[in-house]
Write a protein that holds these residues in place. Structure first.
Motif, PDB file in Angstrom:
ATOM      1  N   UNK A  98       0.838  -1.185   0.000  1.00 24.10           N
ATOM      2  CA  UNK A  98       0.000   0.000   0.000  1.00 24.10           C
ATOM      3  C   UNK A  98       0.883   1.249   0.000  1.00 24.10           C
ATOM      4  N   UNK A  99       0.341   2.358  -0.490  1.00 26.57           N
ATOM      5  CA  UNK A  99       1.087   3.608  -0.453  1.00 26.57           C
ATOM      6  C   UNK A  99       2.013   3.797  -1.634  1.00 26.57           C
ATOM      7  N   UNK A 100       2.861   4.818  -1.516  1.00 24.95           N
ATOM      8  CA  UNK A 100       3.712   5.245  -2.632  1.00 24.95           C
ATOM      9  C   UNK A 100       5.014   4.464  -2.740  1.00 24.95           C
ATOM     10  N   UNK A 101       5.387   3.707  -1.712  1.00 24.23           N
ATOM     11  CA  UNK A 101       6.618   2.915  -1.730  1.00 24.23           C
ATOM     12  C   UNK A 101       6.273   1.440  -1.614  1.00 24.23           C
ATOM     13  N   UNK A 102       6.977   0.613  -2.381  1.00 20.39           N
ATOM     14  CA  UNK A 102       6.797  -0.827  -2.203  1.00 20.39           C
ATOM     15  C   UNK A 102       7.387  -1.222  -0.855  1.00 20.39           C
ATOM     16  N   UNK A 103       8.657  -0.937  -0.660  1.00 15.73           N
ATOM     17  CA  UNK A 103       9.286  -1.153   0.645  1.00 15.73           C
ATOM     18  C   UNK A 103      10.655  -0.500   0.684  1.00 15.73           C
ATOM     19  N   UNK A 104      10.929   0.189   1.800  1.00 14.64           N
ATOM     20  CA  UNK A 104      12.228   0.835   1.989  1.00 14.64           C
ATOM     21  C   UNK A 104      13.216  -0.083   2.704  1.00 14.64           C
ATOM     22  N   UNK A 105      12.872  -1.363   2.836  1.00 14.54           N
ATOM     23  CA  UNK A 105      13.800  -2.304   3.449  1.00 14.54           C
ATOM     24  C   UNK A 105      13.678  -2.353   4.958  1.00 14.54           C
ATOM     25  N   UNK A 106      14.729  -2.802   5.615  1.00 19.79           N
ATOM     26  CA  UNK A 106      14.698  -2.940   7.073  1.00 19.79           C
ATOM     27  C   UNK A 106      14.480  -1.589   7.745  1.00 19.79           C
ATOM     28  N   UNK A 107      13.909  -1.618   8.939  1.00 22.19           N
ATOM     29  CA  UNK A 107      13.568  -0.411   9.691  1.00 22.19           C
ATOM     30  C   UNK A 107      14.824   0.144  10.368  1.00 22.19           C
ATOM     31  N   UNK A 108      15.431   1.172   9.770  1.00 17.86           N
ATOM     32  CA  UNK A 108      16.674   1.723  10.317  1.00 17.86           C
ATOM     33  C   UNK A 108      16.478   2.316  11.705  1.00 17.86           C
ATOM     34  N   UNK A 142      13.707  -0.654  -2.180  1.00 19.44           N
ATOM     35  CA  UNK A 142      15.106  -0.372  -1.873  1.00 19.44           C
ATOM     36  C   UNK A 142      15.647  -1.311  -0.801  1.00 19.44           C
ATOM     37  N   UNK A 143      16.940  -1.633  -0.888  1.00 23.70           N
ATOM     38  CA  UNK A 143      17.626  -2.480   0.090  1.00 23.70           C
ATOM     39  C   UNK A 143      16.877  -3.808   0.261  1.00 23.70           C
ATOM     40  N   UNK A 144      16.442  -4.133   1.495  1.00 23.18           N
ATOM     41  CA  UNK A 144      15.735  -5.393   1.709  1.00 23.18           C
ATOM     42  C   UNK A 144      14.397  -5.426   0.976  1.00 23.18           C
ATOM     43  N   UNK A 145      13.867  -4.248   0.608  1.00 16.79           N
ATOM     44  CA  UNK A 145      12.668  -4.208  -0.218  1.00 16.79           C
ATOM     45  C   UNK A 145      12.961  -4.695  -1.622  1.00 16.79           C
ATOM     46  N   UNK A 146      14.118  -4.356  -2.140  1.00 15.50           N
ATOM     47  CA  UNK A 146      14.570  -4.862  -3.439  1.00 15.50           C
ATOM     48  C   UNK A 146      14.870  -6.359  -3.331  1.00 15.50           C
ATOM     49  N   UNK A 147      15.420  -6.754  -2.207  1.00  9.86           N
ATOM     50  CA  UNK A 147      15.666  -8.171  -1.931  1.00  9.86           C
ATOM     51  C   UNK A 147      14.362  -8.956  -1.962  1.00  9.86           C
ATOM     52  N   UNK A 192      10.983   2.209  -9.093  1.00  6.03           N
ATOM     53  CA  UNK A 192      12.445   2.306  -9.050  1.00  6.03           C
ATOM     54  C   UNK A 192      13.000   1.301  -8.055  1.00  6.03           C
ATOM     55  N   UNK A 193      14.293   1.003  -8.204  1.00 12.62           N
ATOM     56  CA  UNK A 193      14.914  -0.057  -7.416  1.00 12.62           C
ATOM     57  C   UNK A 193      16.339   0.344  -7.051  1.00 12.62           C
ATOM     58  N   UNK A 194      16.791  -0.051  -5.860  1.00 13.17           N
ATOM     59  CA  UNK A 194      18.190   0.202  -5.503  1.00 13.17           C
ATOM     60  C   UNK A 194      18.621  -0.647  -4.316  1.00 13.17           C
ATOM     61  N   UNK A 195      19.928  -0.793  -4.199  1.00 11.36           N
ATOM     62  CA  UNK A 195      20.553  -1.413  -3.022  1.00 11.36           C
ATOM     63  C   UNK A 195      21.560  -0.387  -2.497  1.00 11.36           C
ATOM     64  N   UNK A 196      21.108   0.605  -1.715  1.00 18.70           N
ATOM     65  CA  UNK A 196      21.896   1.805  -1.427  1.00 18.70           C
ATOM     66  C   UNK A 196      22.761   1.742  -0.174  1.00 18.70           C
ATOM     67  N   UNK A 197      22.903   0.548   0.393  1.00 17.43           N
ATOM     68  CA  UNK A 197      23.636   0.466   1.652  1.00 17.43           C
ATOM     69  C   UNK A 197      25.007   1.097   1.613  1.00 17.43           C
ATOM     70  N   UNK A 198      25.699   0.946   0.483  1.00 24.60           N
ATOM     71  CA  UNK A 198      27.057   1.487   0.367  1.00 24.60           C
ATOM     72  C   UNK A 198      27.089   2.996   0.592  1.00 24.60           C
ATOM     73  N   UNK A 199      25.975   3.664   0.346  1.00 25.90           N
ATOM     74  CA  UNK A 199      25.907   5.118   0.543  1.00 25.90           C
ATOM     75  C   UNK A 199      25.970   5.527   2.009  1.00 25.90           C
TER      76      UNK A 199
END
Length: 273
Positions: free
Chosen positions: A66-76, A123-128, A143-150
């Motif tokens: 639901x909403x505008x994001x599929x998933x931003x991954x783990x809860x930082x 993104x991140x675990x959401x992309x996973x 859109x998709x990314x694995x941005x941990x390196x940032x």
């Protein structure tokens, strides 16, 4: 058309919404605004998948958000909140990442095919999570990314699924740069199967699910398991393994029924097994 039954479960806090339509189950991540994969959400999703694994009625699972994001991954925020623990968060980090790994493996090992329906950022675990599903269909604005390196944190666990879905060098490009890729690039990389306009996303996903749900559940179960097992083998070993799988499959009731139906020019009737 089959009746649609909506069961919006509230434990815990409606984090996963459940909608059953005939043989297809839609599970919707409902953890706004970013659908982060908190401990609670992952546990809720795993509980749903455990039920699916025990069901002979469900043929296909759709994983949406639901909403505008599929998933931003783990809860930082959840993770960072445990840095004050006596072990600086090590035990909680380990628990979170292992739970995430168990979730991805559960999707992989589920007999029923799982289709990711993506509209927005994964993104991140959401992309996973997207990469762990058997099929993935997204909108043209996803859109998709694995941005941990940032942020000084290499996406090592997302890497497992992403490197098995995308081509190796493209996966490394995502992991090393942390840059966001658009839907077209994700399709070129191998992360998604199809790109559709937003207004047609659910319609297209439902069509794919209905087509797959019409197939023999025995064949789907055998085929999905064999696909992932042979993918990790050398070519000679893979052929040896799949010959055995196919021989056993040909002796299964649905194959007997299906092959007979072709010869007799009729529609096969599958067993709910």
């Amino acid at each position: 058309m089959a009746d649609v039954v909506s069961l919006h479960r509230q434990e815990p806090q409606g984090l996963v919404l459940r909608e059953l339509s005939g043989r297809v189950l839609r599970l919707t991540l409902n953890n706004p605004p970013a659908n982060v994969l908190s401990i609670a959400l992952m546990q809720a999703l795993m509980a749903e998948l455990d039920e699916v694994a025990q069901s002979s009625d469900i043929r296909v699972v759709i994983l949406a958000a639901s909403g505008a994001l599929f998933s931003a991954g783990h809860d930082l925020k959840e993770l960072t909140g445990h840095r004050a623990d006596g072990d600086k968060g090590r035990a909680f980090f380990d628990e979170t990442l292992r739970l995430g790994a168990d979730l991805m493996l559960k999707i992989n090992r589920l007999s029923q095919p799982v289709i990711a329906e993506i509209d927005g950022l994964a993104t991140a675990a959401g992309c996973q999570l997207v990469a762990s599903c058997d099929l993935a269909i997204c909108t043209d604005s996803s859109t998709f990314c694995t941005p941990g390196v940032n942020i000084g944190l290499f996406c090592s666990t997302p890497m497992v699924a992403v490197s098995r879905a995308a081509h190796r060098k493209q996966a490394m490009e995502m992991l090393l740069t942390g840059e966001t890729i658009d839907a077209s690039t994700a399709k070129d990389f191998g992360l998604v199967n199809r790109i559709v306009p937003k207004q047609y996303l659910q319609q297209v996903v439902n069509k794919y699910a209905a087509i797959i749900a019409s197939k023999s559940p025995q064949a789907l179960k055998i085929g999905k398991q064999a696909f992932y097992r042979q993918a990790d083998m050398g070519i000679a070993e893979a052929y040896d393994y799949t010959v055995g799988v196919m021989v056993d499959n040909m002796l299964a009731p649905d194959a007997v029924e299906g092959m007979g139906a072709v010869i007799e020019k009729r529609t096969p009737e599958w067993k709910d097994e």
